[in-house]
Scaffold this active site. Structure first.
Site, mmCIF file in Angstrom:
data_model
loop_
_atom_site.group_PDB
_atom_site.id
_atom_site.type_symbol
_atom_site.label_atom_id
_atom_site.label_comp_id
_atom_site.label_asym_id
_atom_site.label_seq_id
_atom_site.Cartn_x
_atom_site.Cartn_y
_atom_site.Cartn_z
ATOM 1 C CB SER A 178 -1.024 0.024 1.161
ATOM 2 O OG SER A 178 -0.342 -0.212 2.384
ATOM 3 C CD GLU B 90 -4.445 3.368 -8.507
ATOM 4 O OE1 GLU B 90 -3.695 4.493 -9.348
ATOM 5 O OE2 GLU B 90 -4.817 3.675 -7.360
ATOM 6 C CB CYS C 25 -2.935 7.933 -8.014
ATOM 7 S SG CYS C 25 -4.277 7.100 -7.226
#
Length: 546
Positions: A192, A298, A332
């Protein structure tokens, strides 16, 4: 647990709803509670261990968690894993999997539903305070992330799991067909980032909900909030070893876990470069794994906003300021490259600069501040180097000051360039820097082509227009340029259950966090056919005599 009787009922989990965002307005009870927790937490010095198989492990090899806006203030000391702890975590996860994977899925869901309620109530102030102090988020940015989004992940994923399990094949006479959704046979490595507390809580628990187990390596610069998320899971009844908390050197941990034959998958959010290196490592090791690992990632973004000449100037300008500068541009999804028609630029510039002059920057404990510091020294140096280059090769419209004497402060910065391929229009910065390219009004379609080809990323993007035809053109031309596409809105702020999040191209595998699509990646399906009256003769009717 073999003697535990099953509940003879078809159970339905509570219908998920988005957690309401609290206002923290002056005089509100949540503001009073959070202010008190911020004050008490700032006086604490937390000793953060590894948590392997439910046991706290302190290695003595430590690092510090500091306030980004006051980097001399140490919030916590955290212990770093050694190679032996990687092996211990794998063993603990695989041991826990034997029982956890056999639980009725509703009982696994109950753990996450309880975690959601704990976070929404008794632990809300602690999670928010740790995110504000440790990651320099304002109260609103923390509330929508660390509290509401993580609660939403845990509630909605349970609802999606029920939908998935209910998807069954059709039957024919005398035959019962079933699909069994089996958890992956190995462990999932959850990695993470620092910028969203909710992401860490989601990455390590989504595979777990489906019966799997995980080993979670949180970002070193978000260790305090990650530790408190882990404590919530433990209090909610997560069995030992189902989620293992493994802080430490990223390269060493990754190499150790990816070298295990029991690797079942990777659930990742972070840089494109790191994810690609993991993918390469998995490819090199592919023959040693017991099953093909699932890779879900991602990664980066170079997110855009484009305005058509018909765009609403005020709405467009607000989208630039909010989309580009909230949480210091460290999302992001943050707007980074802006395309403005020549006819609108004077008004848009005036509106943006006026708002930027009003923005207050500082300690997030002062709720009047709109932005705070960037996450650490490394980020400060990278972002400030881009600004220094812009001062030489482009035009700074507003902002541009950088000061790390007390905290890692960088002013929201608006840059104008004459080149559509200028480096600030192409390269990911991950900071409060927004670059504008002004295009001729009659080059609308050419500009859409430029946007699509400029960046290798395809995470988020937005278009502003009052002309429906132009919106259709943009949506078509930019179909593959963004996994989350916004019309007359900023490209940030995806909500679980409303805008499933993820992009393709260099931005990731587009497995849409906050949707059923993500859950599918963490199961293997077994088709079961039961025939009640099987044939007792090998001959078919067509074989009878003429």
């Amino acid at each position: 647990m073999a003697d535990t009787a099953a509940l003879n009922a078809v159970r339905r989990v509570p219908t998920p709803v988005n957690e309401p965002i609290k206002s923290y307005a002056p005089g509100s009870p949540e503001r009073t509670e959070l202010k008190a927790r911020l004050a008490s937490m700032a006086k604490e010095h937390v000793d953060i261990p590894l948590i392997i198989g439910g046991q706290e492990v302190r290695t003595g090899k430590t690092a510090k968690s500091v306030m980004p806006f006051n980097h001399k203030h140490v919030l916590a000391t955290w212990h770093q894993a050694e190679p032996k702890h990687i092996k211990q975590a794998i063993a603990a996860a695989m041991k826990a999997r034997k029982e956890w994977s056999s639980w009725p899925w509703e009982d696994r869901a109950a753990v996450l539903l309880k975690a959601a309620e704990l976070l929404a109530t008794s632990h809300r102030a602690t999670i928010n305070a740790s995110t504000m102090l440790g990651q320099a988020k304002t109260v609103f940015q923390s509330e929508i992330d660390a509290a509401c989004e993580l609660v939403d992940f845990w509630r909605f994923n349970v609802g999606y799991a029920q939908e998935l399990y209910e998807e069954q094949p059709i039957n024919s006479t005398g035959i019962w067909n079933q699909l069994e959704y089996r958890p992956l046979e190995g462990f999932v490595y959850a990695v993470s980032p620092f910028n969203f507390t909710a992401i860490g809580g989601n990455l390590c628990t989504t595979p777990v909900l489906m019966g799997g187990v995980s080993i979670w390596k949180p970002a070193s610069s978000a260790m305090l909030s990650a530790y408190y998320v882990m404590k919530v899971l433990q209090e909610a009844g997560m069995p030992p070893g189902v989620v293992n908390f493994l802080p430490g050197n990223a390269g060493m941990i990754t190499d150790g876990l990816l070298d295990s034959a029991d690797l079942g998958g990777i659930h990742f959010t972070g840089s494109t470069e790191v994810f690609q290196s993991m993918w390469k490592k998995v490819g090199e090791n592919i023959a040693k794994y017991k099953s093909y690992p699932r890779l879900v990632g991602e990664t980066g973004g170079k997110d855009f906003i484009v305005a058509h000449p018909s765009a609403d100037v005020d709405a467009f300008a607000v989208a630039i300021v909010r989309g580009g500068f909230e949480y210091q541009g460290q999302k992001c999804s943050a707007a980074s490259r802006i395309y403005v028609p020549q006819s609108l630029w004077p008004a848009v510039k005036e509106r943006c600069v006026a708002m930027m002059k009003e923005i207050k920057m500082g300690d997030p404990r002062d709720f009047r501040n709109f932005v705070s510091a960037v996450i650490d020294k490394r980020a400060f140096d990278k972002i400030s180097s881009y600004i220094a280059d812009a001062k030489k090769t482009a035009k700074i419209i507003a902002g541009g000051k950088c000061d790390d004497s007390k905290g890692y402060f960088i002013e929201p910065t608006l840059v104008e360039t004459k080149k559509a391929d200028y480096r600030l229009m192409c390269e990911e910065i991950f900071g409060p820097v927004v670059t504008v390219y002004v295009y001729p009004d009659n080059k609308w379609k050419d500009t859409l082509t430029t946007i699509d080809k400029t960046s290798p990323y395809a995470l988020t993007g937005a278009v502003f227009s009052q002309d429906r035809g132009a919106l259709r053109e943009a949506s078509s031309a930019l179909r593959n340029a963004a996994g989350n596409f916004y019309i007359n809105d900023k490209p940030t702020g995806a909500v679980v259950g409303q805008q499933p999040f993820g992009g393709a191209r260099a931005s990731g595998t587009d497995d849409k966090a906050g949707s059923k699509l993500n859950l599918i990646r963490w199961v293997n399906t077994r088709t079961i056919k039961e025939t009640f009256t099987p044939p007792r003769d090998y001959k078919y009717p067509f074989m009878a005599a003429e």
